[in-house]
Design an enzyme around this catalytic site. Structure first.
Site, PDB file in Angstrom:
ATOM      1  N   CYS A 111       0.815  -1.227   0.000  1.00 27.44           N
ATOM      2  CA  CYS A 111       0.000   0.000   0.000  1.00 27.44           C
ATOM      3  C   CYS A 111       0.848   1.277   0.000  1.00 27.44           C
ATOM      4  O   CYS A 111       0.338   2.363  -0.242  1.00 27.44           O
ATOM      5  CB  CYS A 111      -0.950  -0.007   1.186  1.00 27.44           C
ATOM      6  SG  CYS A 111      -2.034  -1.438   1.167  1.00 27.44           S
ATOM      7  N   HIS A 252      -3.380   7.240   2.503  1.00 28.66           N
ATOM      8  CA  HIS A 252      -3.807   5.930   2.009  1.00 28.66           C
ATOM      9  C   HIS A 252      -5.185   5.595   2.598  1.00 28.66           C
ATOM     10  O   HIS A 252      -5.398   5.716   3.811  1.00 28.66           O
ATOM     11  CB  HIS A 252      -2.779   4.866   2.404  1.00 28.66           C
ATOM     12  CG  HIS A 252      -3.242   3.479   2.109  1.00 28.66           C
ATOM     13  ND1 HIS A 252      -3.765   3.130   0.886  1.00 28.66           N
ATOM     14  CD2 HIS A 252      -3.299   2.363   2.880  1.00 28.66           C
ATOM     15  CE1 HIS A 252      -4.117   1.852   0.919  1.00 28.66           C
ATOM     16  NE2 HIS A 252      -3.847   1.367   2.115  1.00 28.66           N
ATOM     17  N   ASN A 282     -10.298  -0.064  -0.067  1.00 26.36           N
ATOM     18  CA  ASN A 282      -8.839   0.040  -0.002  1.00 26.36           C
ATOM     19  C   ASN A 282      -8.248  -0.551  -1.280  1.00 26.36           C
ATOM     20  O   ASN A 282      -8.366  -1.748  -1.519  1.00 26.36           O
ATOM     21  CB  ASN A 282      -8.345  -0.724   1.236  1.00 26.36           C
ATOM     22  CG  ASN A 282      -6.832  -0.730   1.374  1.00 26.36           C
ATOM     23  OD1 ASN A 282      -6.103  -0.371   0.448  1.00 26.36           O
ATOM     24  ND2 ASN A 282      -6.352  -1.156   2.526  1.00 26.36           N
TER      25      ASN A 282
END
Ligand code: COA
Length: 325
Positions: A111, A252, A282
């Site tokens: 990520c 994020h 996500n």
């Protein structure tokens, strides 16, 4: 040398799937997912690939920047879910868009991948090695989800975002990317893992493996809520920019509660922390560039605004940068 983002783009799969639809697949509910994560829906691939999504995002970013593919010197694709081991997704993007002059390679930092790729490209451009870079974060995470594990499959989505990063020597270039910090802590890697296929050769055979994402959600939650504010404060101190001057903290998009905890620790209003995970979930390395593109296309980013970008995830990896738009 000023290094700045001159274009953004994103591409999402055609199919969006709501929490209600997910609750027909695993034992969960819209209420549980929204309350614990802030996620309302996500896009899932019905054939789109890491390379095809990245290609679409890169084409849009180039168009916004007013650059042709032939002007691109460097293509970096951040991904942890490429369908091809060889060739890398960046080379596929290069072929798809016709960026014949570019050198292209992938980077996997989960990520944090887009954040690290942006910093890597910045270093090349700052050093005068390349002039124009395309950086994409692209994921088809639905391929590595265990669709019987409600603790993970409800969280993630597929998609891609990209930016054009250019070295600009002109006097009105502003400050562009001002500085970054980035870290890895491999000793905590077991909190979020996905194994590749098992080893079988004429001399050795492994047991078959679980090749889906396995996560200790609480550990990741604690790590992000604790470490990200410290990292953001560090990059602000390093660049001598007071946090009050930051227009947006573009983080994020893992979990709205993580972002709320970070805002609280930084003592900054939540209105400075844009969210899109309600619609997209996500998307790992694609989260940051997709959100950045949304803000840009909604007209919320003006030249001269200061932004903090921050990514965190498996590895563990984490980092932040400050830039002037
Ligand atoms: N629907 C309904 N119930 C669920 C569920 C779901 N999708 N997923 C888990 N549960 C259940 C668990 O089985 C558990 O039940 P039990 O108490 O009967 O055993 C209960 O909910 C609580 O589980 P827990 O894991 O403690 O929940 P939580 O409050 O920690 O929330 C996460 C779980 C995953 C939402 C949260 O830990 C999180 O967001 N962590 C960060 C993950 C992340 O962002 N990862 C990516 C980083 S890049």
């Amino acid at each position: 040398m000023i290094v700045r983002i001159t274009g953004t783009g994103s591409m999402l799969p055609a199919k969006q799937v709501t929490n209600l639809e997910i609750s027909q697949i695993v034992d969960t509910s819209d209420e549980w997912i929204r309350e614990r994560t802030g996620i309302g829906a996500r896009y899932l691939s019905t054939g789109e690939t890491v390379a095809s999504l990245a290609t679409g995002a890169c084409e849009k970013a180039l168009e916004m920047a007013g650059r042709t593919a032939e002007e691109v010197d460097l293509i970096l694709v951040a991904s942890c879910s490429s369908e091809m081991l060889l060739p890398c997704s960046a080379c596929q993007v290069q072929a798809n868009i016709g960026a014949r002059r570019a050198v292209a390679f992938d980077l996997n930092a989960a990520c944090s991948g887009f954040m690290f790729a942006l910093n890597t490209a910045y270093a090349y451009l700052q050093a005068g090695i390349y002039k124009t870079a395309l950086i994409a974060g692209s994921e088809v995470l639905s391929k590595i989800m265990d669709w019987e594990d409600r603790g993970t499959c409800v969280l993630f989505g597929d998609g891609a975002g990209a930016v054009v990063l250019e070295a600009d020597a002109s006097t009105n270039a502003g400050r562009g990317l001002i500085g970054f910090v980035q870290y890895s802590d491999g000793s905590k890697g077991e909190a979020l893992v996905c194994e590749s296929r098992a080893l079988h050769n004429p001399y050795y055979s492994e047991e078959s493996k679980n090749t889906y994402v396995q996560m200790d959600g609480r550990e990741i939650f604690k790590f992000a809520a604790r470490q990200v504010p410290v990292t953001i404060e560090e990059v602000l101190q390093k660049t001598a920019i007071p946090k009050e001057e930051i227009s947006y903290f573009v983080l994020h998009q893992a979990n709205a509660r993580i972002i709320e905890a970070i805002a609280k620790r930084l003592d900054m209003g939540l209105e400075k922390f844009p969210l899109n995970l309600d619609q997209v979930g996500n998307m790992s390395s694609a989260s940051l560039p997709v959100l950045l593109d949304k803000l840009q296309r909604e007209g919320r980013l003006d030249r001269g605004m200061k932004l903090v970008l921050s990514g965190f995830g498996a590895g563990l990896t984490y980092g932040a940068c400050v830039l002037e738009w």
